[in-house]
Motif scaffolding. Structure first.
Motif, PDB file in Angstrom:
ATOM      1  N   LEU A 358     -37.992 -30.462  59.381  1.00  0.00           N
ATOM      2  CA  LEU A 358     -37.528 -31.597  58.592  1.00  0.00           C
ATOM      3  C   LEU A 358     -37.519 -31.187  57.126  1.00  0.00           C
ATOM      4  N   LYS A 359     -36.359 -31.291  56.507  1.00  0.00           N
ATOM      5  CA  LYS A 359     -36.256 -31.042  55.071  1.00  0.00           C
ATOM      6  C   LYS A 359     -36.277 -32.384  54.357  1.00  0.00           C
ATOM      7  N   CYS A 360     -37.310 -32.598  53.548  1.00  0.00           N
ATOM      8  CA  CYS A 360     -37.491 -33.871  52.849  1.00  0.00           C
ATOM      9  C   CYS A 360     -37.273 -33.634  51.359  1.00  0.00           C
ATOM     10  N   ALA A 361     -36.191 -34.167  50.814  1.00  0.00           N
ATOM     11  CA  ALA A 361     -35.876 -33.951  49.408  1.00  0.00           C
ATOM     12  C   ALA A 361     -35.320 -35.248  48.808  1.00  0.00           C
ATOM     13  N   PRO A 362     -36.104 -35.931  47.958  1.00  0.00           N
ATOM     14  CA  PRO A 362     -37.432 -35.549  47.479  1.00  0.00           C
ATOM     15  C   PRO A 362     -38.505 -35.828  48.529  1.00  0.00           C
ATOM     16  N   PRO A 363     -39.653 -35.139  48.421  1.00  0.00           N
ATOM     17  CA  PRO A 363     -40.686 -35.330  49.443  1.00  0.00           C
ATOM     18  C   PRO A 363     -41.470 -36.624  49.316  1.00  0.00           C
ATOM     19  N   MET A 364     -41.531 -37.189  48.131  1.00  0.00           N
ATOM     20  CA  MET A 364     -42.292 -38.424  47.952  1.00  0.00           C
ATOM     21  C   MET A 364     -41.326 -39.588  47.775  1.00  0.00           C
ATOM     22  N   PRO A 365     -41.623 -40.755  48.380  1.00  0.00           N
ATOM     23  CA  PRO A 365     -42.835 -41.075  49.143  1.00  0.00           C
ATOM     24  C   PRO A 365     -42.716 -40.807  50.651  1.00  0.00           C
TER      25      PRO A 365
END
Length: 573
Positions: A358-365
Motif C-alpha cells: 500500500l502506497k500512502c501519500a500523504p501518510p497522515m492521517p
C-alpha cells in the motif's frame, strides 16, 4: 490490410460465388469442381481456429503439425515466416522450389510492396509450425492475368508449403525507426499501461555488440525516462508486451539522430512481471494505491466479515519507518474503525492470501496506527506490506427481512456517528453511503416513512463528512439528494451553500443562504457564511480587475475609491 481482406472474403462468400456463376466463369468453376473431397478436412481446420480461406483457395493437409506446436498458434499479418515452398502449375509442372538447395524461403505476411502472391499470404496464416500442406490457388489470388517467369497468364497454382518458423514483428512507432520482433510469446492477459509498475530485464547492444545499457530484473515504472535516449523505445515496447514475453527491437539510424551510438543498435527486453495497481482511496485521488505482489483467491470481504490482515513491513520506500513495531496481525470487522484508514479501505479490495504493498501519500492521517507505532510520520509517502490471511463472512444484510434490515441500518448509523465524532470522516462517509444503498430497496415497504427519514439523515451526515474532507462536489450531490425529497431542509440548504462556497460558486451559495434565512431569519451560521461569501466575491472582483489591467497596460489597476464613487455609494444607500 490483408487481415481485413480475409474477413471481407468470408463475409461476401455467397455473393462472390453467385456473381462468378452468373458471369459464366466456367474455367475457374471447373478448376474447383474437384475440391469436394477436401471440404471436410478444411472444415475441421476451421473448427480448430484456423482462419477461413476465401472461395478460390483450397487447402489439403499433407502432414499435421505436432500437437506440442499447437499452443504457439498461427502466424498473422506483419509476421516474418520461414517456409519450404514448392510452386507448381495445376498440371504438376514445377516452376520453383526451395528444397533443391535446402534453403528455406523467408517473407513477411502482407508486406508492401508484396513479396509473394496474396494467396500464399492467406495460406500460411492457416498453418501451424512444422505443418505441411498443399494449397490450390485460383488466378485472382496468384498471378492473375499477368503471369510471371514460368507461369502463364490466368494460371491456377499449387503451392506446397511447410511452415518452419515465424517471428512476430511490429513497427513500434509506425515510422520504421524501431522494429520489434517477438522472441517468445507472453502468457499474461493484459499489457502494462503508462504509470504502471513492472519488472523487466533489458540489454541494449550497439552495432559492434558493445553493451550500451543493461539492467537485470529491474522494477520500473512504465514511462519513467530513466534510460535517456532509449526511454521512448523502452516505454512504447513495454506497452506492447504481455507478462512473460521476450522481444528484441532493432533501432535504425534515425531513431536517435543526435546520438549515433544507437544507430543500428538492438534492444533486448524480457517482461517478467506486470503489477496490478489500483486506487483504493475513498476519494479516488490516488492517495492510497494498492499494488498486488501475489494474487489471492475467492471474493472480497464485506462490512460484516471478520478479517485477519497481517502488516509485514512499513517503509518510506527504502528504509523502515521510524517507530514501526510490526509485523502484526489485526483481526477486525471492516468499516468499524478498529484500524487505520489505509488498512480499512485496502482490505475491502483484497482476496485471501493476496500480498500487496500500500502506497500512502500523504501518510497522515491515513496511516496513523498506534499499535504499529506509526505516529506523526514525516515522510512524503509510506509503504505498508500487507497480506490478507483469511476472513469469515458474516450475515448478508441485503438478504435480511425488511424489519431486520432496518434495525441493522440503524445500528450502522450509530456506528457511523461514532466514527464522525472520532474524526474518521472518510470511514464515516463510506458507512453512510452503504446505509443509503442498503435501505433504498425498502422504500416500498410498510416502513416507507421511517426508511425515507433514515435515508435523508444519512445523506445529510454524509454531506457533513464530505465537507470535512473538502469533497465539495460530493457534498453538494448528497445535499441535492436530500432537497429532491425535502426542498425546505435548512441543513441541506446550508451544507449545499457551504459546498458551493468551497467550489467558488458564490451566486449558488448566496441563493441557498437566502432561502435558509427566509426559513430561519435568526440563523447565525447562515448570516456568518453570507458575510464570508460576499467578502470572497469582492476579493474575486478586485483580483479580476487587476488581472485585466495587467493584461492591457502592464500595470495594476488603481482600485481605491474616488470621490465620485463614494458619492454614488451614498446614493445607493
Amino acid at each position: 490490410s490483408l487481415c481485413k481482406v480475409s474477413k471481407l472474403f468470408r463475409a461476401t462468400l455467397p455473393a462472390i460465388a453467385m456473381a462468378n456463376r452468373s458471369q459464366g466463369a466456367e474455367q475457374e468453376q471447373e478448376e474447383h469442381d474437384d475440391v469436394s473431397g477436401d471440404e471436410q478436412q478444411e472444415e475441421d481446420e476451421y473448427n480448430r481456429g484456423a482462419p477461413r480461406l476465401p472461395w478460390g483457395i483450397t487447402k489439403k493437409v499433407i502432414r499435421e503439425a505436432p500437437v506440442a506446436n499447437w499452443e504457439a498458434g498461427r502466424p498473422k499479418c506483419g509476421d516474418r515466416v520461414t517456409v519450404h515452398l514448392i510452386s507448381k502449375l495445376q498440371d504438376g509442372t514445377q516452376v520453383g522450389t526451395s528444397r533443391d538447395k535446402d534453403k528455406p524461403f523467408t517473407f513477411m505476411i502482407d508486406q508492401k510492396p508484396r513479396e509473394v502472391p496474396v494467396g500464399l499470404d492467406l495460406a500460411v496464416m492457416t498453418m501451424r509450425r512444422d505443418e505441411l500442406a498443399e494449397f490450390k490457388v485460383a488466378p485472382r489470388f496468384a498471378y492473375e492475368d499477368l503471369g510471371t517467369q514460368g507461369v502463364p497468364p490466368g494460371a491456377t497454382m499449387l503451392f506446397e508449403v511447410e511452415l518452419l518458423s515465424w517471428e512476430t514483428q511490429e513497427d513500434v512507432f509506425g515510422d520504421g525507426c524501431a522494429i520489434k520482433t517477438v522472441l517468445r510469446e507472453g502468457d499474461g492477459e493484459t499489457k502494462p499501461e503508462r504509470g504502471q509498475e513492472v519488472i523487466v530485464t533489458l540489454k541494449c547492444l550497439d552495432r559492434k555488440e558493445n553493451i550500451l545499457e543493461e539492467h537485470e530484473q529491474l522494477e520500473h515504472t512504465v514511462g519513467d525516462p530513466i534510460f535517456g535516449p532509449l526511454s521512448r523505445a523502452v516505454s512504447s515496447t513495454l506497452m506492447s508486451m504481455s507478462e512473460g514475453e521476450s522481444a528484441s527491437v532493432a533501432l535504425n539510424r534515425d531513431y536517435a539522430p543526435n546520438d549515433r551510438r544507437f544507430a543500428k543498435a538492438v534492444l533486448q527486453m524480457e517482461l517478467h512481471r506486470v503489477f496490478e495497481a489500483s486506487d483504493v482511496s475513498p476519494a479516488q485521488d490516488k492517495s492510497l494505491i494498492k499494488k498486488v505482489l501475489s494474487k489471492g483467491e475467492g471474493g472480497y470481504p464485506s462490512d460484516t466479515s471478520n478479517v485477519k490482515l497481517k502488516v509485514e513491513a512499513a517503509t518510506d520506500g527504502a528504509e523502515p519507518l521510524y517507530g514501526f513495531s510490526g509485523p502484526k496481525t489485526f483481526e477486525f470487522v471492516p468499516g468499524e474503525g478498529e484500524v487505520c484508514d489505509a488498512l480499512e479501505f485496502a482490505v475491502q479490495k483484497m482476496k485471501v492470501r493476496e500480498r500487496s504493498i500500500l502506497k500512502c501519500a500523504p501518510p497522515m492521517p491515513q496511516c496513523l496506527e498506534l499499535e504499529l507505532g506509526l505516529v506523526n510520520l514525516q515522510v512524503p509517502a509510506a509503504f505498508l506490506s500487507v497480506e490478507l490471511v483469511s476472513f469469515e463472512d458474516g450475515a448478508d444484510p441485503s438478504a435480511l427481512p425488511p424489519s431486520e434490515r432496518l434495525t441493522f441500518a440503524r445500528g450502522r448509523k450509530d456506528k457511523a456517528a461514532g466514527l464522525y465524532k472520532r474524526q474518521r470522516y472518510a470511514l464515516a462517509s463510506e458507512a453512510y453511503r452503504r446505509i443509503v444503498e442498503l435501505v433504498s430497496s425498502l422504500a416500498s415497504t410498510d416502513a416507507d416513512q421511517e426508511v425515507r427519514e433514515l435515508r435523508l439523515v444519512c445523506e445529510l451526515n454524509r454531506a457533513a463528512c464530505m465537507l470535512k474532507l473538502n469533497d465539495f462536489v460530493g457534498a453538494r450531490s448528497s445535499c441535492n439528494a436530500v432537497l429532491a425529497s425535502d426542498s425546505c431542509s435548512i441543513k441541506a440548504l446550508y451544507r449545499r451553500a457551504s459546498a458551493s462556497f468551497g467550489l467558488s460558486d458564490y451566486e449558488a451559495a448566496l441563493q441557498d443562504l437566502t432561502q435558509v434565512l427566509a426559513l430561519d431569519a435568526n440563523n447565525a451560521e447562515a448570516r456568518k457564511l453570507v458575510a464570508q461569501v460576499k467578502e470572497a466575491q469582492r476579493r474575486y472582483a478586485r483580483d479580476a480587475r487587476q488581472t485585466a489591467a495587467r493584461m492591457i497596460t502592464g500595470k495594476d489597476a488603481d482600485i481605491s475609491p474616488t470621490k465620485d464613487s463614494s458619492s454614488n455609494s451614498d446614493i445607493r444607500k
